[in-house]
Design a protein around this motif. Structure first.
Motif, PDB file in Angstrom:
ATOM      1  N   SER A  23      29.772 -32.316  11.681  1.00  0.00           N
ATOM      2  CA  SER A  23      29.029 -31.876  12.730  1.00  0.00           C
ATOM      3  C   SER A  23      29.070 -30.598  12.491  1.00  0.00           C
ATOM      4  CB  SER A  23      28.108 -32.321  14.066  1.00  0.00           C
ATOM      5  OG  SER A  23      28.149 -33.725  14.124  1.00  0.00           O
ATOM      6  N   GLU A  26      29.259 -28.526   9.329  1.00  0.00           N
ATOM      7  CA  GLU A  26      27.639 -28.013   9.006  1.00  0.00           C
ATOM      8  C   GLU A  26      27.297 -27.207   9.455  1.00  0.00           C
ATOM      9  OE1 GLU A  26      26.022 -32.019   7.436  1.00  0.00           O
ATOM     10  OE2 GLU A  26      24.630 -31.089   9.054  1.00  0.00           O
ATOM     11  N   ILE A  27      27.323 -26.737  11.298  1.00  0.00           N
ATOM     12  CA  ILE A  27      26.024 -25.726  11.783  1.00  0.00           C
ATOM     13  C   ILE A  27      27.082 -24.191  11.535  1.00  0.00           C
ATOM     14  CG2 ILE A  27      26.189 -25.231  14.398  1.00  0.00           C
ATOM     15  CD1 ILE A  27      26.290 -27.970  14.718  1.00  0.00           C
ATOM     16  N   ASP A  30      26.884 -22.961   7.667  1.00  0.00           N
ATOM     17  CA  ASP A  30      25.401 -22.876   8.184  1.00  0.00           C
ATOM     18  C   ASP A  30      25.072 -21.576   8.251  1.00  0.00           C
ATOM     19  OD1 ASP A  30      24.242 -25.289   6.965  1.00  0.00           O
ATOM     20  OD2 ASP A  30      23.355 -26.056   8.615  1.00  0.00           O
ATOM     21  N   GLU A  31      25.926 -20.815   8.883  1.00  0.00           N
ATOM     22  CA  GLU A  31      25.633 -20.252   9.928  1.00  0.00           C
ATOM     23  C   GLU A  31      27.245 -18.923   9.267  1.00  0.00           C
ATOM     24  OE1 GLU A  31      24.746 -18.306  12.992  1.00  0.00           O
ATOM     25  OE2 GLU A  31      23.818 -20.277  12.404  1.00  0.00           O
ATOM     26  N   LEU A 116      24.806 -24.989  21.925  1.00  0.00           N
ATOM     27  CA  LEU A 116      24.735 -24.981  20.789  1.00  0.00           C
ATOM     28  C   LEU A 116      24.575 -23.169  20.999  1.00  0.00           C
ATOM     29  CD1 LEU A 116      26.110 -25.183  17.891  1.00  0.00           C
ATOM     30  CD2 LEU A 116      24.107 -26.482  17.374  1.00  0.00           C
TER      31      LEU A 116
ATOM     32  N   ASP B 292      21.070 -30.469  17.079  1.00  0.00           N
ATOM     33  CA  ASP B 292      20.934 -29.132  17.391  1.00  0.00           C
ATOM     34  C   ASP B 292      20.626 -28.497  15.854  1.00  0.00           C
ATOM     35  OD1 ASP B 292      21.065 -28.936  19.588  1.00  0.00           O
ATOM     36  OD2 ASP B 292      22.577 -27.986  20.086  1.00  0.00           O
ATOM     37  N   SER B 293      22.139 -28.693  14.707  1.00  0.00           N
ATOM     38  CA  SER B 293      22.084 -28.484  12.894  1.00  0.00           C
ATOM     39  C   SER B 293      20.431 -28.860  12.267  1.00  0.00           C
ATOM     40  CB  SER B 293      23.334 -29.380  12.945  1.00  0.00           C
ATOM     41  OG  SER B 293      23.181 -29.372  11.381  1.00  0.00           O
ATOM     42  N   ARG B 296      17.854 -26.038  13.683  1.00  0.00           N
ATOM     43  CA  ARG B 296      18.190 -24.968  13.357  1.00  0.00           C
ATOM     44  C   ARG B 296      18.025 -24.710  11.324  1.00  0.00           C
ATOM     45  NH1 ARG B 296      21.893 -21.688  16.546  1.00  0.00           N
ATOM     46  NH2 ARG B 296      22.070 -20.069  14.793  1.00  0.00           N
ATOM     47  N   SER B 297      18.550 -25.725  11.376  1.00  0.00           N
ATOM     48  CA  SER B 297      18.036 -25.652   9.567  1.00  0.00           C
ATOM     49  C   SER B 297      16.429 -26.013   9.300  1.00  0.00           C
ATOM     50  CB  SER B 297      18.973 -26.931   8.871  1.00  0.00           C
ATOM     51  OG  SER B 297      18.661 -28.066   9.211  1.00  0.00           O
ATOM     52  N   LYS B 300      15.093 -22.910  10.362  1.00  0.00           N
ATOM     53  CA  LYS B 300      15.356 -21.393   9.325  1.00  0.00           C
ATOM     54  C   LYS B 300      14.981 -21.648   8.184  1.00  0.00           C
ATOM     55  CE  LYS B 300      19.054 -19.473  11.609  1.00  0.00           C
ATOM     56  NZ  LYS B 300      20.792 -19.081  12.002  1.00  0.00           N
ATOM     57  N   ARG B 301      15.311 -22.566   7.700  1.00  0.00           N
ATOM     58  CA  ARG B 301      15.041 -23.103   6.034  1.00  0.00           C
ATOM     59  C   ARG B 301      14.312 -24.498   5.630  1.00  0.00           C
ATOM     60  NH1 ARG B 301      19.926 -20.319   6.983  1.00  0.00           N
ATOM     61  NH2 ARG B 301      20.991 -22.290   7.500  1.00  0.00           N
ATOM     62  N   ARG B 310      19.369 -32.859   3.774  1.00  0.00           N
ATOM     63  CA  ARG B 310      19.708 -32.066   4.552  1.00  0.00           C
ATOM     64  C   ARG B 310      19.941 -33.144   6.108  1.00  0.00           C
ATOM     65  NH1 ARG B 310      22.470 -27.445   6.944  1.00  0.00           N
ATOM     66  NH2 ARG B 310      23.145 -28.566   8.798  1.00  0.00           N
TER      67      ARG B 310
END
Lengths: 135, 513
Positions: A23, A26-27, A30-31, A116, B292-293, B296-297, B300-301, B310
């Motif tokens: 996890s 991935e996060i 993405d950043e 997060l 959370d991930s 966010r994705s 954002k996108r 995803r």
């Protein structure tokens, strides 16, 4: 140029839990970070020592891990001048994270489950976004 | 008669009588025929008999109790020239209703030419002293009786610290005599490790005249050392003079054991809570990160997230974590049920190898992540009457253990059977377990690696053992450091006659259907 970018924006995640590792990877990817992974302290030392040209700007470190736990990793890291200065952020499910982190001379600690946004912010402090090269 | 007696002031008979009458003690005399010759005022008061009425009368007619008391013998002694005494004899005089106790002295009475012409007797009423002594004696007897029947061990010491009294309870406890325990003899029974400390405590308190409380192990009559709580306090006479110590001892061995059990169960609970919260937080943390991930994705996108798969990936990961949580919670409930002795077994005919293969299939993914190969048992038919789910739980536990501690080397499962039992062996080639740890790993919360390094509640083997025992079997481990470990489970294949009888955890037993 490419190397410099990697160096500034890569982080090392050390956690024995597969779900957490994946996890976070991935996060942070993405950043825009390059993410290195290790399952325990021993692996983390190997990663750091075997690829000296890839120097992460921060290490996210779990405490309770098999083979070599977070505290022992930190001890080895401090005693190895080639990697001793890399900032460490402790991530742990242990309730007394802050106390334990302080005992390891780590100033930043997060308790799982993680906030997060705060974590990203903290990592970003150690890893400023890469601006265009002045030249 | 001498000149002085003839001419002196004491020659006057009336003065002599006055002197004798002045005495608080009764004084009388008899002649050789035991006839009263003299009877002073004190005798008159006590007996109610006036001298005028009794002169010349026979003594034992007047005071018949003297015969009962054996005073006739003393009278005879005196008559033959030897003065004697009697002490604390009872008297009762009907006429005056007086009764009590007396001391008397019988002495020969010499006449001319030193010839014995009778006996003179002085009598002292000692009723009051006698009663006081009697009361003291009674109190002492009462104390001794109370002390001897008291459930506690009692002792008393003198001002020099020497113990001079131990009650019967003490003597029964140590199985020794008062002579053996006397002085410092009792201290021989103290366990050598506790000896110096106890002596120091006693001596220190003694010198300061303070109360003390100490614990030591004392040898019981059967040779067993028991924990004793000894509490002593200084005692004083009514005029506040220090008289030594008195103390009582209680056997607190059971109390100590209970206390220890309580302590260890509290420690167990605390440790369990720490581990449980850690273990429960980890999947929640992973799940939260996935969500959370995802958030966010998507924010954002969004399009890219949909296209790249995803979303599906994040959701799947979150689901896995929630499944893990459910497993952990089921485990928690198991622990709680097993601790209370409620284990419900649903036994049926089960094929062992296919059960093991199911587990191996399920764990293949985890094993691959750890770079560890699972080796299935060779195909054969072994079946038994077991609880399929519980059996799977045991096998899962053992294989997971093998993966965890197996250092990436293969984990092998073998099965065999003999007349009665099916035997399952799970071997790894990892860290190994040292001998001391081998005894502990089946206990609650023992993990082979000292720190709480590895996941799970650390109760897998404990749970497995409880299940195996409930199924009427046993589990053991064979290992050496660096040589890996082999866990062997033996399970009877036949239906258990009485399931409740074999279930050891607690009184509730099992409910096998």
């Amino acid at each position: 140029m490419e190397n410099t970018t990697n160096e500034c924006r890569s982080i090392l995640i050390v956690d024995d839990d597969y779900g957490i590792r994946l996890s976070l990877k991935e996060i942070f990817e993405d950043e825009g970070y390059r993410v290195l992974l290790a399952c325990n302290g021993r692996e983390a030392l190997d990663v750091l020592r075997k690829s000296p040209n890839v120097r992460p700007c921060a290490i996210l470190l779990d405490l309770m891990m098999p083979v070599m736990d977070g505290a022992r990793f930190r001890n080895e890291q401090i005693n190895d001048p080639t990697i001793s200065t890399i900032p460490v952020i402790v991530l742990t499910a242990d309730g007394s994270a802050i106390t334990k982190a302080a005992a390891m001379s780590v100033t930043m600690a997060f308790t799982k489950p993680l906030q997060l946004d705060e974590l990203l912010e903290s990592v970003a402090k150690y890893c400023p976004p890469v601006t265009n090269h002045p030249l | 008669m001498s000149a002085v007696e003839q001419h002196g002031v004491f020659n006057s008979e009336s003065i002599q009588t006055q002197l004798l009458d002045h005495s608080e003690d009764g004084i009388f005399s008899v002649d050789t025929n035991l006839r009263i010759q003299f009877w002073n005022t004190a005798m008159e008061t006590v007996s109610g008999l006036h001298r005028a009425d009794i002169y010349g009368q026979y003594l034992f007619d007047l005071l018949p109790f003297l015969i009962d008391n054996g005073d006739a013998y003393h009278m005879q002694q005196a008559m033959s020239g030897t003065a004697t005494s009697v002490v604390g004899k009872p008297f009762r005089i009907i006429a005056t209703h007086r009764h009590g106790y007396y001391n008397a002295r019988y002495a020969p009475l010499y006449g001319s030419a030193d010839r014995i012409q009778g006996v003179m007797v002085s009598v002292r009423n000692v009723t009051e002293q006698h009663n006081t002594l009697q009361a003291i004696h009674e109190t002492e007897l009462r104390f001794k009786t109370m002390a001897d029947v008291a459930p506690v061990l009692l002792w008393m010491s003198r001002t020099d610290g020497m113990c001079t009294f131990f009650n019967q309870t003490w003597l029964n406890f140590t199985g020794r005599t008062l002579e053996q325990e006397w002085g410092v003899g009792w201290a021989e029974g103290i366990y050598f490790e506790d000896f110096q400390r106890s002596m120091d405590t006693y001596a220190d308190a003694f010198s300061k005249r303070q109360t003390f409380s100490m614990e030591y192990r004392l040898r019981r009559a059967d040779g067993e050392y028991r924990w004793i709580l000894d509490q002593g306090t200084p005692r004083y006479t009514p005029d506040h003079t220090f008289a030594g110590y008195i103390g009582s001892c209680t056997d607190i061995t059971e109390l100590k054991q209970l206390e220890q059990q309580l302590r260890s169960s509290v420690r167990w609970r605390d440790e369990f809570l720490t581990i449980a919260s850690h273990e429960l937080r980890t999947p929640i943390a992973a799940m939260r990160l996935q969500l959370d991930s995802l958030a966010r994705s998507v924010s954002k996108r969004p399009e890219e997230a949909l296209k790249s798969g995803r979303i599906a990936q994040n959701v799947e990961m979150a689901q896995k974590q929630s499944a893990r949580l459910i497993d952990l919670i089921a485990n928690l409930l198991d622990i709680s049920h097993l601790s209370e002795g409620h284990l419900v077994l649903n036994c049926e005919q089960v094929d062992l190898v296919s059960t093991i293969n199911n587990v191996i299939q399920r764990l293949e993914g985890v094993a691959t992540q750890s770079g560890c190969k699972l080796v299935a048992p060779s195909d054969c038919t072994i079946s038994g009457y077991w609880d399929r789910q519980r059996l799977e739980q045991v096998i899962t536990n053992l294989i997971e253990n093998g993966i965890k501690y197996g250092a990436g080397k293969p984990v092998e499962v073998h099965v065999t059977q003999d007349n009665q039992d099916a035997v399952i062996m799970v071997s790894d080639h990892g860290l190994g377990i040292d001998k001391a740890a081998q005894r502990r790993i089946f206990e609650r919360f023992e993990r082979n690696v000292s720190a709480k390094q590895f996941g799970g509640f650390g109760l897998g083997l404990w749970i497995s053992k409880q299940i195996v025992i409930a199924l009427g079997g046993n589990i053991c481990v064979d290992s050496a450091i660096g040589q890996g470990a082999t866990f062997t489970v033996r399970l009877p294949r036949q239906k258990l006659a009485s399931s409740a009888a074999v279930y050891p955890v607690q009184q509730e037993g099992i409910h096998a259907n």
